[in-house]
Enzyme design. Structure first.
Site, PDB file in Angstrom:
ATOM      1  N   THR A 316       0.842  -1.209   0.000  1.00 38.64           N
ATOM      2  CA  THR A 316       0.000   0.000   0.000  1.00 38.64           C
ATOM      3  C   THR A 316       0.869   1.248   0.000  1.00 38.64           C
ATOM      4  O   THR A 316       0.603   2.208  -0.737  1.00 38.64           O
ATOM      5  CB  THR A 316      -0.929   0.010   1.231  1.00 38.64           C
ATOM      6  OG1 THR A 316      -1.757  -1.153   1.210  1.00 38.64           O
ATOM      7  CG2 THR A 316      -1.806   1.248   1.234  1.00 38.64           C
ATOM      8  N   TRP A 319       2.581   1.501  -3.403  1.00 39.12           N
ATOM      9  CA  TRP A 319       1.634   1.891  -4.445  1.00 39.12           C
ATOM     10  C   TRP A 319       1.424   3.401  -4.461  1.00 39.12           C
ATOM     11  O   TRP A 319       1.294   4.009  -5.524  1.00 39.12           O
ATOM     12  CB  TRP A 319       0.290   1.196  -4.224  1.00 39.12           C
ATOM     13  CG  TRP A 319      -0.736   1.517  -5.277  1.00 39.12           C
ATOM     14  CD1 TRP A 319      -0.919   0.881  -6.465  1.00 39.12           C
ATOM     15  CD2 TRP A 319      -1.724   2.565  -5.240  1.00 39.12           C
ATOM     16  NE1 TRP A 319      -1.951   1.462  -7.172  1.00 39.12           N
ATOM     17  CE2 TRP A 319      -2.458   2.499  -6.438  1.00 39.12           C
ATOM     18  CE3 TRP A 319      -2.042   3.544  -4.301  1.00 39.12           C
ATOM     19  CZ2 TRP A 319      -3.503   3.371  -6.719  1.00 39.12           C
ATOM     20  CZ3 TRP A 319      -3.075   4.416  -4.590  1.00 39.12           C
ATOM     21  CH2 TRP A 319      -3.803   4.325  -5.780  1.00 39.12           C
ATOM     22  N   HIS A 320       1.420   4.002  -3.280  1.00 44.59           N
ATOM     23  CA  HIS A 320       1.148   5.439  -3.210  1.00 44.59           C
ATOM     24  C   HIS A 320       2.310   6.293  -3.701  1.00 44.59           C
ATOM     25  O   HIS A 320       2.096   7.450  -4.087  1.00 44.59           O
ATOM     26  CB  HIS A 320       0.775   5.838  -1.779  1.00 44.59           C
ATOM     27  CG  HIS A 320      -0.668   5.589  -1.469  1.00 44.59           C
ATOM     28  ND1 HIS A 320      -1.139   4.386  -1.001  1.00 44.59           N
ATOM     29  CD2 HIS A 320      -1.756   6.395  -1.556  1.00 44.59           C
ATOM     30  CE1 HIS A 320      -2.441   4.458  -0.822  1.00 44.59           C
ATOM     31  NE2 HIS A 320      -2.852   5.675  -1.149  1.00 44.59           N
ATOM     32  N   GLY A 321       3.517   5.783  -3.679  1.00 43.94           N
ATOM     33  CA  GLY A 321       4.622   6.603  -4.172  1.00 43.94           C
ATOM     34  C   GLY A 321       5.968   5.928  -4.064  1.00 43.94           C
ATOM     35  O   GLY A 321       6.199   5.093  -3.178  1.00 43.94           O
ATOM     36  N   PHE A 471      -0.619   9.387  -9.006  1.00 41.16           N
ATOM     37  CA  PHE A 471      -0.479   8.002  -8.593  1.00 41.16           C
ATOM     38  C   PHE A 471      -0.853   7.052  -9.709  1.00 41.16           C
ATOM     39  O   PHE A 471      -0.587   5.882  -9.622  1.00 41.16           O
ATOM     40  CB  PHE A 471      -1.315   7.715  -7.358  1.00 41.16           C
ATOM     41  CG  PHE A 471      -0.897   8.543  -6.152  1.00 41.16           C
ATOM     42  CD1 PHE A 471       0.415   8.856  -5.963  1.00 41.16           C
ATOM     43  CD2 PHE A 471      -1.831   9.013  -5.254  1.00 41.16           C
ATOM     44  CE1 PHE A 471       0.820   9.628  -4.870  1.00 41.16           C
ATOM     45  CE2 PHE A 471      -1.440   9.775  -4.157  1.00 41.16           C
ATOM     46  CZ  PHE A 471      -0.118  10.077  -3.973  1.00 41.16           C
TER      47      PHE A 471
END
Length: 471
Positions: A316, A319-321, A471
């Site tokens: 998670t 995935w965000h950065g 994103f």
């Protein structure tokens, strides 16, 4: 092209609706696919070929998987191939620079890193593609006879930029090709609400957060730091929730149902339940395609359960950065949720302690948003330190009071709208028909007025890109 821009609002969207509804029923999905490709080309022209090829390959592989009735070796190979292609694209464009930079630091060498622009909405597209392929493989997706429908699901311009992460069956089940005036009016109303959230609240609050987060930390005061962090928590919510409302509204305008993505997240009872209210479709995606396949919570070995949670929150964060601050942000949620699970919180607490428990939960979430918005981990940790340990700076304290005074109306409205106060009042007035209708009418007038005010803001040039657009 942002969906809050004047070109989208007064040119692209009306033209798209006109062309779509006047097209023959059999050609509607082809029209919508072409409109989505045009939208993507306007927003990311350098990657339009890449995007089109990625959509084509995902549909081709998905249809290939659908041809097999049993889980044969060939079917499994197609699934693995489809997932690898999508993950490889995401890995190259989003994470290659971060990986090379990290490797260079490990081996103490300065590696030249090519600056790669991020394709529009690649993280959302990748996850939708994977869910599409896996659902077909497991027999959960009922494939349409027309493969163009699959391409529309993957590329639909209302959702391609920042979601929500709808499933294939969501779009198929709710599809209505014939004109539905009620669905169209609901969609327009929902779009106006989202537009106002983004422009009047998120964009206005960003004036505060941009100033605070760009200020050297050495000149911070504790009050100034808290103002910036609280306003960013509000800004991010209304930015992303506003986009989700607009995406849902546009989907309904074109006859498609779209899943909800937010449910008053700051009213959460715990850290774990926060993610059942915030970015709901992403949480459900990780649950269905990562957590449960790993074994979920039913594994007899408790350490395996916590390992499964660790993997989910690590992914998670990633995935965000592509930055260590995002990784630590994700792992921070892992630690908090793991502790809640170990201590059985808040279930074991009785009132009023279960209610008071929400205070440390919201404080933790607020600290997490500071990390989320920080240029690097060091800045984020130093910022949080300024919030916890008292620092006084007379100039910044005065600036804090000035900002609060200048923006107090927007801050108060934002805080109120984080709660279900309007929906609660409407529900209580349902049985009192006349008063209930008057209240609904009043709310509708406020929404229309806010939308007109929002449009005037955008015309004046006061518009910012969406926080989740990168994103």
């Amino acid at each position: 092209m942002a969906i809050t821009s004047m070109s989208f609002l007064f040119f692209f969207l009306p033209l798209a609706l006109f062309v779509y509804y006047f097209a023959d029923d059999k050609a509607k999905e082809l029209v919508l696919l072409l409109l989505s490709i045009v939208f993507y080309a306007i927003g990311s022209i350098q990657y339009i070929v890449l995007f089109s090829v990625a959509v084509f390959l995902s549909v081709l592989i998905g249809r290939g998987i659908g041809r097999f009735s049993d889980k044969t070796a060939a079917k499994k190979c197609l699934l693995v191939l489809g997932i690898l292609i999508n993950v490889a694209l995401l890995g190259y464009y989003k994470y290659s620079g971060f990986a090379l930079s990290t490797w260079g630091k490990i081996i103490s060498k300065n590696i030249r890193i090519k600056d790669i622009a991020l394709p529009l909405g690649i993280s959302f597209f990748t996850f939708k593609s994977i869910s599409y392929l896996v659902d077909i493989f497991k027999g959960k997706a009922e494939l349409s006879e027309n493969p163009i429908h699959d391409a529309v699901y993957l590329s639909f311009f209302a959702q391609v930029q920042s979601g929500p992460l709808s499933r294939y069956n969501d779009m198929t089940a709710g599809e209505q090709k014939k004109f539905n005036s009620a669905l169209l009016s609901d969609g327009v109303y929902r779009f106006m609400i989202g537009f106002s959230k983004k422009v009047l609240l998120a964009n206005v609050l960003s004036n505060i957060t941009t100033e605070v987060f760009n200020t050297p930390l050495d000149s911070f005061s504790t009050a100034y730091a808290w103002l910036g962090s609280v306003c960013y928590s509000l800004q991010l919510f209304f930015d992303f929730a506003g986009y989700s409302d607009m995406a849902i509204g546009i989907s309904e305008m074109f006859g498609y149902k779209c899943p909800e993505n937010f449910n008053y997240p700051y009213m959460t009872e715990s850290v774990a339940r926060f993610w059942r209210r915030w970015h709901i479709t992403l949480s459900e995606w990780f649950r269905d395609y990562v957590y449960i396949p790993l074994g979920g919570s039913r594994n007899k070995r408790i350490l395996k359960v916590y390992f499964n949670l660790f993997v989910v929150w690590l992914l998670t964060g990633i995935w965000h950065g592509a930055a260590w601050s995002f990784i630590f942000w994700g792992l921070g949620y892992y630690v908090a949720i793991a502790l809640e699970r170990m201590l059985n919180l808040p279930s074991r607490l009785k009132k009023p302690w279960s209610v008071l428990y929400r205070i440390p939960v919201l404080l933790f979430i607020n600290f997490q948003w500071v990390l989320f918005n920080s240029p690097d981990l060091k800045f984020g940790l130093r910022y949080i330190k300024r919030m916890i340990l008292p620092y006084s700076n007379e100039l910044k304290n005065r600036r804090t009071l000035f900002l609060i005074k200048d923006y107090r109306l927007f801050i108060v409205i934002a805080i109120i709208l984080c709660t279900p106060v309007v929906t609660t009042i409407a529900k209580k007035l349902e049985k009192r028909k006349v008063i209930g209708l008057l209240f609904e009418g009043l709310v509708a007038l406020v929404v229309i007025g806010a939308f007109i005010w929002s449009v005037s803001f955008v015309v004046a040039g006061q518009n910012n890109p969406f926080a989740y657009a990168n994103f």
